[in-house]
Design a protein around this motif. Structure first.
Motif, short mmCIF file in Angstrom:
data_model
loop_
_atom_site.label_atom_id
_atom_site.label_comp_id
_atom_site.label_asym_id
_atom_site.label_seq_id
_atom_site.Cartn_x
_atom_site.Cartn_y
_atom_site.Cartn_z
N LYS A 14 0.84 -1.21 0.00
CA LYS A 14 0.00 0.00 0.00
C LYS A 14 0.87 1.25 0.00
O LYS A 14 0.64 2.18 -0.78
CB LYS A 14 -0.88 -0.07 1.26
N LEU A 68 1.19 4.02 -3.01
CA LEU A 68 0.82 5.41 -2.78
C LEU A 68 1.98 6.36 -3.06
O LEU A 68 1.82 7.35 -3.77
CB LEU A 68 0.32 5.58 -1.34
N ASP A 85 1.67 9.10 -5.87
CA ASP A 85 1.43 10.48 -5.44
C ASP A 85 2.24 10.79 -4.17
O ASP A 85 1.77 10.59 -3.05
CB ASP A 85 -0.07 10.67 -5.19
N LEU A 87 0.60 13.35 -1.62
CA LEU A 87 -0.44 12.81 -0.73
C LEU A 87 0.19 11.90 0.31
O LEU A 87 -0.17 11.95 1.48
CB LEU A 87 -1.50 12.04 -1.53
N ALA A 146 3.08 12.09 1.66
CA ALA A 146 3.69 12.92 2.71
C ALA A 146 2.62 13.51 3.61
O ALA A 146 2.75 13.51 4.83
CB ALA A 146 4.52 14.02 2.08
N SER A 147 1.52 14.01 3.02
CA SER A 147 0.51 14.67 3.84
C SER A 147 -0.23 13.66 4.72
O SER A 147 -0.76 14.02 5.76
CB SER A 147 -0.48 15.46 2.97
N LEU A 148 -0.27 12.38 4.32
CA LEU A 148 -0.94 11.37 5.13
C LEU A 148 -0.01 10.76 6.17
O LEU A 148 -0.41 9.90 6.95
CB LEU A 148 -1.51 10.24 4.25
N PHE A 208 2.96 9.11 5.47
CA PHE A 208 3.84 8.04 4.99
C PHE A 208 5.05 8.71 4.34
O PHE A 208 4.99 9.11 3.18
CB PHE A 208 3.13 7.16 3.96
N LEU A 244 0.97 21.52 5.20
CA LEU A 244 0.81 20.07 5.29
C LEU A 244 2.11 19.33 5.60
O LEU A 244 2.15 18.11 5.55
CB LEU A 244 0.24 19.53 3.97
N ILE A 283 4.73 19.01 3.88
CA ILE A 283 5.43 18.42 2.73
C ILE A 283 6.73 19.19 2.49
O ILE A 283 7.74 18.62 2.10
CB ILE A 283 4.53 18.43 1.48
N TYR A 322 0.47 20.10 12.83
CA TYR A 322 -0.15 19.31 11.76
C TYR A 322 -0.05 17.82 12.02
O TYR A 322 -0.99 17.07 11.79
CB TYR A 322 0.49 19.66 10.41
N ARG A 344 -3.34 15.45 11.73
CA ARG A 344 -3.35 14.94 10.36
C ARG A 344 -4.72 14.42 9.91
O ARG A 344 -5.15 14.65 8.79
CB ARG A 344 -2.33 13.80 10.30
N TYR A 403 -6.16 16.64 1.42
CA TYR A 403 -5.35 17.41 0.48
C TYR A 403 -5.59 16.93 -0.95
O TYR A 403 -5.56 15.74 -1.22
CB TYR A 403 -3.87 17.24 0.86
N PRO A 410 -3.77 17.46 -4.37
CA PRO A 410 -2.62 18.08 -5.06
C PRO A 410 -3.01 18.51 -6.47
O PRO A 410 -4.09 18.18 -6.95
CB PRO A 410 -1.59 16.94 -5.14
N GLY A 426 -7.28 7.58 -0.36
CA GLY A 426 -7.69 8.54 0.65
C GLY A 426 -7.88 7.91 2.02
O GLY A 426 -7.80 8.59 3.04
N TYR A 466 -5.95 5.54 3.26
CA TYR A 466 -4.69 5.01 3.79
C TYR A 466 -4.25 5.72 5.07
O TYR A 466 -3.67 5.11 5.95
CB TYR A 466 -3.56 5.12 2.74
N GLY A 467 -4.53 7.04 5.14
CA GLY A 467 -4.10 7.80 6.30
C GLY A 467 -4.69 7.27 7.59
O GLY A 467 -3.98 7.11 8.59
N GLN A 486 -11.66 10.97 2.90
CA GLN A 486 -10.92 11.18 4.15
C GLN A 486 -11.82 11.74 5.25
O GLN A 486 -11.44 11.72 6.41
CB GLN A 486 -9.75 12.15 3.92
#
Lengths: 386, 245
Positions: A164, A168, A172, A175, A177-179, A181, B53, B55, B70, B74, B79, B81, B101, B103-104, B156
């Motif tokens: 996974k 990811l 992307d 995304l 990084a923002s989540l 991972f 975020l 990044i 953040y 989270r 987000y 992009p 979406g 996965y977080g 999300q």
């Protein structure tokens, strides 16, 4: 088949699988050339490890070589980050330097060690069965089988655990990084696995051909599927197929096994490149030809729709009015007839209700460029398959 | 009425190769606004979002989401992009991209299951892309790809949505569909922050706006601050827009 022959084929197949897995992700990340860099620049790691252990299959040697591989990636990225040179230039600068250090180290100590440049470049798969692993005096098989087997098990375990995350961050990075991972962690994880696999495969196929085993199966699989899992499985199948068929090709020719495996990989890719159902060259040429005919058909139908005047729609006048050659007019006319889009009465061509509806829809689509209307038409016409 | 601060930015400075792209930004984004970030190319709009975020690493300053960092918040943030930031030839389907979406909330190693799939299908339905769920993503039009990205953020189920140019390269129908979804999010009390290029549509789409050009020029309600004066300050040329009420 002798047991040595079977062992060679098993080792070659395991190497192919171990290479295909990281190779798939390298291809998708557009990092194919980094595997070339790693495969060359691990040489000094291998040589130093060999000086210390006097054993080409020692775990320390694998560790040192893997570290050199990761250092290569770090150096390439560092040089690239300065913004003074591009990535491909940075790769071209780093790996020859490290590789040549290894070459000099081998040359300087050529008399003391049993490590020669030929073996480094092309591997010694044929000799792999002679170096046995003995556990309290019992022969448990060739050492290289155990090494590549262990590397493969770790690779597969990591793939299952982090599939996974790999998917990811490959698709992307932002995304990921923002989540939470970290793409950096995943990137270096993949680089470490690639380095270790390269060292494990190095012994069997050598520095130059490791690259082929990583990249060619994945590149061929990429042309055949739109599903990441299937792409991984296809890469593995292609790798194993090339390994085994390459072995027998070498046996028949009495030539280098590594060279034969790579030749099979090249042939396999060529076949896929030519004959892949939707992305292959032949399919693309066929599709472009279809599209040309369909555009002509649409032009023709539109002409009929726009002109009520019988003179404009007379068979003999169509050629000059649309300014086409006879052959093309004939193809288009036949296509329209076959699809029940036109009628010919007394040499006067007119649209059928079906043809009229189709033309209206097609024009609507072209003018508005809205996707909703196109869905129903995609099946009938290549033109709209984007 | 808008008392809670969703996003608080203090003295934020971000640099690429020692050249500041964002300089000393102070910004408070109230909860429940639909905010546009406008500014010329290179003004640091995407950089601002990426810094919020985590990044990109700022060289100075701090960002908090509802008073916390953040990293701690989270799960409250989604987000979208820029569409051009990914390779649409990647071997995967529309449904699979939307699943990303989830996965977080799953965290490391755990795989998405039926619950995540159901949520992804619902999000696809909301953006009108359910019939395309199994389509390979390169076979989608630009507008459809953008809707898939939007669905991925919706799945999300966040409190704050950051979107980087969601209207870039989409047709009129998709633009209306997207803005309707954004307005629904605001109605549901969410905060939506959008990097936006089309100045003409700012008064129609948004209720809050931030003018940015390396420094923050102005921020506040569209009806109060979206005027020629601020536009001129931001874009550096004498700007005239007719704002339709």
């Amino acid at each position: 088949m002798s047991s040595a022959q079977i062992e060679i084929q098993i080792i070659a197949s395991l190497v192919a699988i171990a290479c295909a897995i990281p190779g798939t992700f390298l291809v998708l990340r557009k990092m194919a050339m980094i595997s070339d860099a790693i495969s060359h620049s691990i040489l000094p790691g291998i040589v130093i490890g060999f000086f210390i252990t006097q054993d080409l299959n020692s775990p320390l040697l694998i560790l040192l070589a893997a570290i050199t591989g990761v250092i290569t990636v770090v150096l390439v990225e560092y040089i690239q980050k300065t913004g003074l040179v591009k990535e491909d230039t940075a790769i071209g600068l780093v790996f020859p330097v490290l590789f040549s250090i290894g070459v000099i180290m081998i040359a300087k100590n050529a008399n003391d060690i049993h490590l020669d440049i030929d073996a480094v470049l092309l591997g010694e798969l044929a000799f792999a069965p002679f170096d046995r692993l003995l556990i309290s005096g019992i022969d448990v098989g060739p050492k290289s089988l155990w090494i590549i087997g262990s590397i493969l098990i770790i690779t597969i375990a990591l793939l299952f655990a982090f599939f996974k995350e790999l998917k990811l961050s490959t698709f992307d990075k932002g995304l990921a990084a923002s989540l939470g991972f970290s793409p950096v962690v995943i990137h270096y994880g993949l680089m470490t696995v690639s380095s270790i696999t390269t060292v494990g495969a190095f012994d069997a196929v050598g520095a130059i051909l490791v690259v082929a085993l990583m990249i060619a199966p994945a590149a061929a699989a990429y042309l055949l599927t739109t599903n990441l899992k299937k792409m991984l499985i296809l890469s593995i199948v292609f790798g194993v197929f090339s390994a085994i068929s390459g072995y027998w090709f070498a046996h028949w020719l009495d030539a280098s096994i590594a060279g034969s495996i790579t030749t099979m990989l090249g042939l396999l890719f060529l076949m896929v490149y030519l004959f892949a159902p939707s992305k292959g060259i032949i399919a693309v040429i066929y599709r472009e030809k279809q599209q040309r005919i369909e555009v002509s058909l649409l032009t023709f139908l539109l002409h009929l729709k726009n002109h009520d005047d019988q003179r404009e729609r007379h068979v003999n006048h169509l050629n000059e009015h649309i300014n086409w050659q006879k052959v093309r007019s004939k193809t288009v006319l036949e296509l329209a007839m076959k699809n029940n889009m036109i009628l010919i009465n007394n040499n006067i061509v007119s649209l059928t209700p079906k043809g009229d509806k189709f033309t209206t829809q097609a024009i609507d689509y072209i003018i508005t460029n809205e996707d909703a209307q196109i869905e129903g038409m995609k099946e009938d016409f290549f033109l709209f398959r984007g | 009425m808008k008392n809670n601060i969703a996003v608080q930015i203090d003295d934020l400075t971000v640099a690429y190769n020692y050249k500041p792209v964002l300089w000393d930004i102070d910004l408070e984004i109230p909860e429940g606004v639909l905010m546009a970030i406008v500014g010329p190319n290179g003004a640091g709009k995407s950089t601002l979002i990426k810094s919020i975020l985590g990044i990109l690493k700022p060289i100075a300053g701090s960002v908090t989401i509802y008073g916390k960092s953040y990293k701690e918040q989270r799960s409250l943030v989604a987000y979208v992009p820029q569409k051009g930031s990914v390779d649409w030839d990647f071997p995967t389907t529309a449904l699979d991209v939307v699943m990303m979406g989830t996965y977080g909330s799953l965290g490391w190693i755990k795989r998405p299951r039926q619950k995540e799939k159901k949520a992804a299908l619902e999000a696809l339905e909301k953006v009108g892309m359910l019939p395309f769920k199994n389509r390979q993503i390169s076979q989608l039009s630009g507008g459809q790809q953008q809707r898939i990205f939007l669905a991925r953020a919706l799945v999300q189920d966040a409190s704050i949505y950051f979107m980087d140019e969601p209207f870039q390269g989409v047709d009129a129908t998709t633009e209306i569909a997207i803005i309707n979804i954004l307005k629904e999010l605001r109605k549901a009390g969410k905060t939506v922050i959008v990097v936006h290029h089309d100045l003409q549509t700012v008064p129609e789409y948004f209720d809050w706006v931030t003018f940015l050009n390396v420094k923050k020029i102005a921020t506040g309600p569209v009806k109060d601050i979206f005027n020629d004066d601020n536009l001129t300050k931001t874009y550096g040329i004498n700007y005239k827009v007719s704002i339709q009420e």
